[in-house]
Design a protein around this motif. Structure first.
Motif, PDB file in Angstrom:
ATOM      1  N   UNK A 101       0.862  -1.355  -0.191  1.00  0.00           N
ATOM      2  CA  UNK A 101      -0.095   0.095   0.132  1.00  0.00           C
ATOM      3  C   UNK A 101       0.821   1.215  -0.033  1.00  0.00           C
ATOM      4  N   UNK A 102       2.040   1.250   0.574  1.00  0.00           N
ATOM      5  CA  UNK A 102       2.618   2.424   0.713  1.00  0.00           C
ATOM      6  C   UNK A 102       3.727   2.227  -0.217  1.00  0.00           C
ATOM      7  N   UNK A 103       4.083   1.464  -1.043  1.00  0.00           N
ATOM      8  CA  UNK A 103       5.020   1.318  -2.100  1.00  0.00           C
ATOM      9  C   UNK A 103       6.287   1.320  -1.639  1.00  0.00           C
ATOM     10  N   UNK A 104       6.541   0.340  -0.185  1.00  0.00           N
ATOM     11  CA  UNK A 104       7.785   0.349   0.418  1.00  0.00           C
ATOM     12  C   UNK A 104       8.589  -1.002  -0.481  1.00  0.00           C
ATOM     13  N   UNK A 105       9.756  -0.887  -0.122  1.00  0.00           N
ATOM     14  CA  UNK A 105      10.800  -2.009  -0.693  1.00  0.00           C
ATOM     15  C   UNK A 105      11.500  -2.719   0.564  1.00  0.00           C
ATOM     16  N   UNK A 106      11.518  -4.015   0.015  1.00  0.00           N
ATOM     17  CA  UNK A 106      12.422  -4.897   1.198  1.00  0.00           C
ATOM     18  C   UNK A 106      13.705  -4.890   0.639  1.00  0.00           C
ATOM     19  N   UNK A 107      14.697  -4.415   1.472  1.00  0.00           N
ATOM     20  CA  UNK A 107      16.174  -4.406   0.969  1.00  0.00           C
ATOM     21  C   UNK A 107      17.051  -5.553   1.469  1.00  0.00           C
ATOM     22  N   UNK A 108      16.420  -6.482   2.192  1.00  0.00           N
ATOM     23  CA  UNK A 108      17.098  -7.825   2.566  1.00  0.00           C
ATOM     24  C   UNK A 108      17.563  -8.670   1.407  1.00  0.00           C
ATOM     25  N   UNK A 109      18.793  -8.794   1.653  1.00  0.00           N
ATOM     26  CA  UNK A 109      19.141 -10.298   0.458  1.00  0.00           C
ATOM     27  C   UNK A 109      18.561 -11.217   0.825  1.00  0.00           C
ATOM     28  N   UNK A 110      18.606 -12.482   0.060  1.00  0.00           N
ATOM     29  CA  UNK A 110      17.846 -13.630   0.651  1.00  0.00           C
ATOM     30  C   UNK A 110      18.639 -14.243   1.455  1.00  0.00           C
ATOM     31  N   UNK A 142      16.022 -20.722  12.360  1.00  0.00           N
ATOM     32  CA  UNK A 142      15.291 -21.138  11.263  1.00  0.00           C
ATOM     33  C   UNK A 142      15.478 -20.589   9.791  1.00  0.00           C
ATOM     34  N   UNK A 143      15.251 -21.115   8.789  1.00  0.00           N
ATOM     35  CA  UNK A 143      15.578 -20.598   7.461  1.00  0.00           C
ATOM     36  C   UNK A 143      14.980 -19.253   6.777  1.00  0.00           C
ATOM     37  N   UNK A 144      14.075 -18.621   7.710  1.00  0.00           N
ATOM     38  CA  UNK A 144      13.329 -17.465   6.900  1.00  0.00           C
ATOM     39  C   UNK A 144      13.848 -16.238   7.696  1.00  0.00           C
ATOM     40  N   UNK A 145      13.813 -15.255   6.865  1.00  0.00           N
ATOM     41  CA  UNK A 145      14.291 -13.877   7.142  1.00  0.00           C
ATOM     42  C   UNK A 145      13.069 -13.122   8.192  1.00  0.00           C
ATOM     43  N   UNK A 146      13.262 -13.115   9.391  1.00  0.00           N
ATOM     44  CA  UNK A 146      12.088 -12.075  10.088  1.00  0.00           C
ATOM     45  C   UNK A 146      12.576 -11.081  10.421  1.00  0.00           C
ATOM     46  N   UNK A 147      14.020 -10.484  10.361  1.00  0.00           N
ATOM     47  CA  UNK A 147      14.306  -9.342  10.448  1.00  0.00           C
ATOM     48  C   UNK A 147      14.623  -8.528   9.182  1.00  0.00           C
ATOM     49  N   UNK A 148      13.925  -7.470   9.064  1.00  0.00           N
ATOM     50  CA  UNK A 148      13.996  -6.791   7.720  1.00  0.00           C
ATOM     51  C   UNK A 148      14.319  -5.351   7.812  1.00  0.00           C
ATOM     52  N   UNK A 149      14.824  -5.083   6.665  1.00  0.00           N
ATOM     53  CA  UNK A 149      15.126  -3.741   6.447  1.00  0.00           C
ATOM     54  C   UNK A 149      14.322  -3.068   5.303  1.00  0.00           C
ATOM     55  N   UNK A 150      13.440  -2.057   5.640  1.00  0.00           N
ATOM     56  CA  UNK A 150      12.328  -1.685   4.798  1.00  0.00           C
ATOM     57  C   UNK A 150      12.644  -0.088   4.410  1.00  0.00           C
ATOM     58  N   UNK A 151      12.601  -0.194   3.244  1.00  0.00           N
ATOM     59  CA  UNK A 151      12.667   1.355   2.552  1.00  0.00           C
ATOM     60  C   UNK A 151      11.456   1.934   1.928  1.00  0.00           C
ATOM     61  N   UNK A 152      11.323   3.317   2.103  1.00  0.00           N
ATOM     62  CA  UNK A 152      10.133   3.924   1.787  1.00  0.00           C
ATOM     63  C   UNK A 152      10.218   5.393   1.529  1.00  0.00           C
ATOM     64  N   UNK A 153       9.290   5.939   0.643  1.00  0.00           N
ATOM     65  CA  UNK A 153       9.333   7.388   0.384  1.00  0.00           C
ATOM     66  C   UNK A 153      10.656   7.790  -0.451  1.00  0.00           C
ATOM     67  N   UNK A 154      11.263   6.798  -1.402  1.00  0.00           N
ATOM     68  CA  UNK A 154      12.424   7.204  -2.068  1.00  0.00           C
ATOM     69  C   UNK A 154      13.586   7.035  -1.526  1.00  0.00           C
ATOM     70  N   UNK A 155      13.848   6.339  -0.191  1.00  0.00           N
ATOM     71  CA  UNK A 155      15.176   6.201   0.576  1.00  0.00           C
ATOM     72  C   UNK A 155      15.932   5.280  -0.081  1.00  0.00           C
TER      73      UNK A 155
END
Length: 107
Positions: free
Chosen positions: A60-69, A76-89
């Motif tokens: 909804x906010x057009x945000x981007x997840x910056x995590x590498x896979x 566990x095998x999943x990324x639950x710690x996230x780096x999120x970027x929004x509003x052009x950052x």
């Protein structure tokens, strides 16, 4: 720009609407945190209800997840710690790495 650090406990109920307040400020934003949310959008093997709610806010906010896979914690095998970027950052960030000790780093 706005820098937010977040931790959402595994059993706490949330729809992540608190994140909307930060996006609505209109400034470039980075949100780094342990969301305990799983979704294929950020390379998880499956989606949980918390992941669906966070995915909805981010889309909804057009945000981007910056995590590498890859995993961001050792239990566990999943990324639950996230780096999120929004509003052009995201256009200002040149590199994202998860170090051996699993602490995220952005530059």
């Amino acid at each position: 720009f706005i820098l937010v650090f977040a931790y959402v406990r595994p059993r706490r109920q949330t729809d992540f609407s608190f994140l909307s307040k930060f996006f609505s400020m209109g400034k470039p934003i980075s949100i780094i945190g342990d969301f305990n949310a799983k979704d294929p959008l950020w390379f998880c093997t499956k989606q949980n209800p918390r992941g669906a709610a966070l995915d909805h806010i981010l889309q909804d906010k057009g945000a981007i997840i910056l995590n590498p896979s890859g995993p961001t914690y050792t239990k566990g095998p999943d990324p639950i710690d996230l780096i999120i970027s929004g509003n052009g950052l995201h256009s200002l960030i040149t590199d994202v790495k998860i170090h051996r000790d699993l602490n995220p780093s952005i530059s």
